[in-house]
Design a protein around this motif. Structure first.
Motif, PDB file in Angstrom:
ATOM      1  N   ILE A   6       5.370   0.836  -2.984  1.00 51.93           N
ATOM      2  CA  ILE A   6       5.686  -0.560  -2.655  1.00 51.93           C
ATOM      3  C   ILE A   6       6.492  -1.308  -3.718  1.00 51.93           C
ATOM      4  O   ILE A   6       7.025  -2.369  -3.436  1.00 51.93           O
ATOM      5  CB  ILE A   6       4.433  -1.376  -2.256  1.00 51.93           C
ATOM      6  CG1 ILE A   6       3.466  -1.511  -3.417  1.00 51.93           C
ATOM      7  CG2 ILE A   6       3.776  -0.789  -1.028  1.00 51.93           C
ATOM      8  CD1 ILE A   6       2.330  -2.462  -3.084  1.00 51.93           C
ATOM      9  N   ILE A  19       0.458   4.426  -4.090  1.00 54.33           N
ATOM     10  CA  ILE A  19       0.773   3.125  -3.481  1.00 54.33           C
ATOM     11  C   ILE A  19       1.779   2.357  -4.336  1.00 54.33           C
ATOM     12  O   ILE A  19       2.745   1.793  -3.834  1.00 54.33           O
ATOM     13  CB  ILE A  19      -0.506   2.276  -3.306  1.00 54.33           C
ATOM     14  CG1 ILE A  19      -1.517   3.026  -2.460  1.00 54.33           C
ATOM     15  CG2 ILE A  19      -0.169   0.941  -2.646  1.00 54.33           C
ATOM     16  CD1 ILE A  19      -2.884   2.397  -2.469  1.00 54.33           C
ATOM     17  N   ALA A  50      -3.694  -1.501  -6.707  1.00 56.81           N
ATOM     18  CA  ALA A  50      -2.315  -1.021  -6.598  1.00 56.81           C
ATOM     19  C   ALA A  50      -1.377  -2.153  -6.184  1.00 56.81           C
ATOM     20  O   ALA A  50      -0.278  -2.309  -6.726  1.00 56.81           O
ATOM     21  CB  ALA A  50      -2.244   0.114  -5.577  1.00 56.81           C
ATOM     22  N   TYR A  51      -1.826  -2.965  -5.239  1.00 54.99           N
ATOM     23  CA  TYR A  51      -0.999  -4.055  -4.723  1.00 54.99           C
ATOM     24  C   TYR A  51      -0.650  -5.041  -5.840  1.00 54.99           C
ATOM     25  O   TYR A  51       0.498  -5.445  -6.005  1.00 54.99           O
ATOM     26  CB  TYR A  51      -1.767  -4.752  -3.600  1.00 54.99           C
ATOM     27  CG  TYR A  51      -0.988  -5.770  -2.811  1.00 54.99           C
ATOM     28  CD1 TYR A  51       0.021  -5.379  -1.943  1.00 54.99           C
ATOM     29  CD2 TYR A  51      -1.278  -7.136  -2.915  1.00 54.99           C
ATOM     30  CE1 TYR A  51       0.724  -6.306  -1.190  1.00 54.99           C
ATOM     31  CE2 TYR A  51      -0.585  -8.073  -2.174  1.00 54.99           C
ATOM     32  CZ  TYR A  51       0.416  -7.659  -1.303  1.00 54.99           C
ATOM     33  OH  TYR A  51       1.108  -8.578  -0.565  1.00 54.99           O
ATOM     34  N   THR A  70       0.801  -0.875   2.007  1.00 57.66           N
ATOM     35  CA  THR A  70      -0.315  -0.547   1.118  1.00 57.66           C
ATOM     36  C   THR A  70      -1.501  -0.027   1.920  1.00 57.66           C
ATOM     37  O   THR A  70      -2.081   1.011   1.611  1.00 57.66           O
ATOM     38  CB  THR A  70      -0.773  -1.803   0.339  1.00 57.66           C
ATOM     39  OG1 THR A  70       0.315  -2.272  -0.435  1.00 57.66           O
ATOM     40  CG2 THR A  70      -1.949  -1.491  -0.562  1.00 57.66           C
ATOM     41  N   TRP A  71      -1.823  -0.754   2.954  1.00 59.60           N
ATOM     42  CA  TRP A  71      -3.029  -0.432   3.723  1.00 59.60           C
ATOM     43  C   TRP A  71      -2.897   0.925   4.413  1.00 59.60           C
ATOM     44  O   TRP A  71      -3.818   1.731   4.414  1.00 59.60           O
ATOM     45  CB  TRP A  71      -3.270  -1.565   4.722  1.00 59.60           C
ATOM     46  CG  TRP A  71      -4.627  -1.552   5.350  1.00 59.60           C
ATOM     47  CD1 TRP A  71      -4.908  -1.662   6.684  1.00 59.60           C
ATOM     48  CD2 TRP A  71      -5.897  -1.445   4.686  1.00 59.60           C
ATOM     49  NE1 TRP A  71      -6.251  -1.623   6.893  1.00 59.60           N
ATOM     50  CE2 TRP A  71      -6.884  -1.490   5.689  1.00 59.60           C
ATOM     51  CE3 TRP A  71      -6.287  -1.299   3.352  1.00 59.60           C
ATOM     52  CZ2 TRP A  71      -8.245  -1.394   5.399  1.00 59.60           C
ATOM     53  CZ3 TRP A  71      -7.641  -1.211   3.066  1.00 59.60           C
ATOM     54  CH2 TRP A  71      -8.600  -1.262   4.073  1.00 59.60           C
ATOM     55  N   GLY A 120      -6.625  -0.283  -2.964  1.00 58.81           N
ATOM     56  CA  GLY A 120      -5.469  -0.986  -2.392  1.00 58.81           C
ATOM     57  C   GLY A 120      -5.141  -2.239  -3.186  1.00 58.81           C
ATOM     58  O   GLY A 120      -3.984  -2.484  -3.527  1.00 58.81           O
ATOM     59  N   THR A 143      -0.852   3.317   3.431  1.00 59.27           N
ATOM     60  CA  THR A 143      -0.700   4.353   2.405  1.00 59.27           C
ATOM     61  C   THR A 143      -2.032   4.691   1.745  1.00 59.27           C
ATOM     62  O   THR A 143      -2.312   5.857   1.463  1.00 59.27           O
ATOM     63  CB  THR A 143       0.308   3.903   1.331  1.00 59.27           C
ATOM     64  OG1 THR A 143       1.498   3.482   1.983  1.00 59.27           O
ATOM     65  CG2 THR A 143       0.627   5.039   0.371  1.00 59.27           C
ATOM     66  N   VAL A 144      -2.866   3.681   1.534  1.00 60.62           N
ATOM     67  CA  VAL A 144      -4.135   3.948   0.843  1.00 60.62           C
ATOM     68  C   VAL A 144      -4.961   4.915   1.681  1.00 60.62           C
ATOM     69  O   VAL A 144      -5.549   5.873   1.169  1.00 60.62           O
ATOM     70  CB  VAL A 144      -4.885   2.635   0.507  1.00 60.62           C
ATOM     71  CG1 VAL A 144      -5.426   1.931   1.727  1.00 60.62           C
ATOM     72  CG2 VAL A 144      -6.033   2.906  -0.465  1.00 60.62           C
TER      73      VAL A 144
END
Ligand SMILES: Nc1ncnc2c1ncn2[C@@H]1O[C@H](COP(=O)(O)OP(=O)(O)OP(=O)(O)O)[C@@H](O)[C@H]1O
Ligand SMILES: [Mg+2]
Lengths: 269, 250
Positions: B129, B125, B66-67, B186-187, B63, B189-190
């Motif tokens: 986003i 992710i 990716a974030y 994100t959270w 996460g 989706t992960v």
């Protein structure tokens, strides 16, 4: 030694509106020039052109290149996320000796009566306080050309008077070129070495009066100033009625004859 | 005074919830509604399970990577769009399209394109986003008060200071609101991507629990997902408040 700033044959239109049409004006160096004129006639536009923020459609301005400019905009233009003190520091950093900066900033805040508010953010201030902060910023900025667009609006009479005195003192200590735009003719007569009256669109110089009376001798209510004030009012009122070309000037301007009031105090340009 | 009432209300509503849950678990089979006791027990068991922390760590790692990638790329895209007319014409339509492509389509495509490891989860992710970050940043960029830039120019403020003192503070609120939405996305989706594509992480654990019909595990895992998600939202809010101190009342 810098020379007078010469505004020559400036044209500026926004869309179909011609704001300035062949506009000419000489701005005497190291003197205070006040510009009065009706709302919307192009006073701010002239300041913006002089400052370089707005490009004229044609014409040019000479002897402006070496100028360090400071500007009191018509709106305060403060950084909302910085305190009063940090707003000043933001523009002064690198221009004032780092170790004197804090003291310098606080002195200027004190000069405009904001010493108790140095850590306030703009949103915690009144409109007049924000205006004074913008004034302090412009005064504190080392410059040789100071542009002021209705700088004292929103201030009560005593404060206004204090600010006028502050400006007078500032100029006495450090004589620089100042262009001062205002709606208030009395204000203009209190601080201007010259008072320029503009007509409505397109802006024309209706009159350009030179006042020789020393600035420190000028007092609100003095008869001499009162009489000029009346004449100027009349002039601007006529100039802004819509019939705004040179004819107005021919008709009303030349014979007014200020010199009958006091020959020494001013003369025609 | 108010706090006391608040506490009472929380105790009351929690108790009511637990009672209803308890009754439901007695009425329905354990696979449908496990008892509160068994779920709470699982929550405790996870606390002492080393592998659980490893999976949580893997999920957080995916996460976070990716974030951060999406944040950097998303902000960069926003600047490109804002300051280049040509790039705006090219990129903007894709951004809009990206915004409405279903996550599940990305998951399916990614499963075909990539090997089934962390890359696939991170990819999903990031594409989800980026539009959130970009569009929010763009909003901020369009709302910069140009009169302040003019002021800085007149007062001879150096370019770097203009960026630090005007541009960044002006766009920060929009970036933060994008970051907040993106963090939640994100959270969620992960976990979903892990569940469908890989064998490690909290999402994979959910997948195993589902295969075993271990509803109590699903609930206990969900509890942790929610807690961790809330902690991160809280941290982000703290950061945002720190940046926007000037908006607070004195
Ligand atoms: N950016 C702009 N776009 C279009 N029109 C403009 C713009 N700026 C000014 N104008 C027009 O130019 C004219 C002169 O504006 P300006 O701001 O110079 O007036 P002003 O004399 O300063 O008036 P005031 O005393 O009310 O401040 C106005 O009619 C205004 O509508
Ligand atoms: Mg104006």
């Amino acid at each position: 030694m810098h020379k007078n700033i010469e505004i020559k044959n400036i044209e500026k239109s926004y869309g179909e509106f011609q704001i300035l049409d062949n506009f000419n004006l000489t701005i005497p160096r190291d003197k205070i020039m006040c510009i009065v004129g009706s709302s919307g006639c192009g006073k701010s536009t002239i300041l913006n052109i002089v400052s370089g923020l707005v490009k004229p459609d044609s014409g040019d301005i000479s002897n402006i290149d070496d100028k360090l400019i400071s500007y009191v905009f018509q709106e305060p233009r403060l950084l909302l996320w910085k305190s009063a003190k940090d707003n000043l520091k933001y523009v002064l950093k690198g221009k004032i000796d780092e170790k004197n900066l804090d003291e310098y900033v606080e002195d200027w805040l004190d000069n405009v009566g904001l010493s108790d508010y140095k850590d306030f953010y703009p949103r915690q201030m009144s409109g007049g306080m924000m205006q004074r902060l913008a004034l302090a910023r412009a005064f504190a900025m080392p410059s040789n050309l100071l542009l002021m667009d209705e700088p004292f609006k929103g201030l009560d009479a005593p404060l206004r008077h204090k600010m006028i005195e502050l400006l007078q003192r500032l100029w006495e200590n450090d004589k620089k070129t100042i262009i001062f735009v205002t709606h208030d003719i009395q204000e203009a007569l209190l601080i201007g070495h010259r008072v320029v009256a503009l007509s409505g669109r397109p802006a024309e110089v209706l009159d350009n009066i030179k006042l020789n009376m020393p600035i420190k001798d000028r007092k609100i209510g003095c008869t001499k100033l009162n009489r000029i004030q009346g004449t100027l009012y009349e002039l601007i009122e006529k100039g802004s009625l819509g019939v705004n070309n040179c004819k107005i000037k021919d008709k009303y301007c030349p014979p007014i004859g200020f010199d009958t009031i006091n020959k020494n105090m001013f003369n025609y340009h | 005074m108010l706090k006391k009432i608040d506490k009472k209300m929380i105790v009351l509503s929690t108790t009511t919830f637990l009672i209803i849950w308890q009754i439901a678990s007695m009425v329905y089979p354990i696979v449908v509604v496990p008892s509160p006791r068994s779920v709470i027990l699982k929550v405790f068991i996870y606390l002492f399970e080393k592998e659980f922390y490893e999976d949580l760590g893997i999920t957080l790692f995916r996460g976070a990577v990716a974030y951060i990638i999406a944040l950097v790329v998303g902000i960069l895209i926003a600047f490109l769009i804002r300051y280049s007319e040509i790039l705006r014409k090219i990129i903007y339509p894709y951004l809009m399209a990206l915004q409405v492509i279903p996550r599940i389509s990305w998951i399916l495509l990614a499963m075909i394109w990539f090997p089934l490891n962390s890359t696939i989860v991170i990819f999903i992710i990031v594409v989800t986003i980026i539009p959130i970050i970009s569009l929010n940043t763009l909003d901020g960029l369009y709302n910069i008060d140009y009169s302040l830039i003019e002021m800085a120019k007149i007062f001879n403020v150096p370019k770097v200071e203009m960026v630090k003192g005007i541009i960044i503070p002006s766009i920060a609120p929009s970036i933060f609101s994008g970051m907040k939405v993106a963090l939640g996305t994100t959270w969620k989706t992960v976990v979903m991507a892990e569940l469908l594509t890989v064998q490690t992480g909290i999402g994979a654990r959910l997948s195993y629990a589902k295969a075993a019909f271990a509803t109590d595990h699903i609930m206990a895992l969900t509890f942790y997902i929610v807690i961790v998600g809330l902690i991160f939202q809280g941290l982000l809010t703290l950061l945002k408040n720190h940046f926007e101190r000037w908006k607070m009342d004195a």
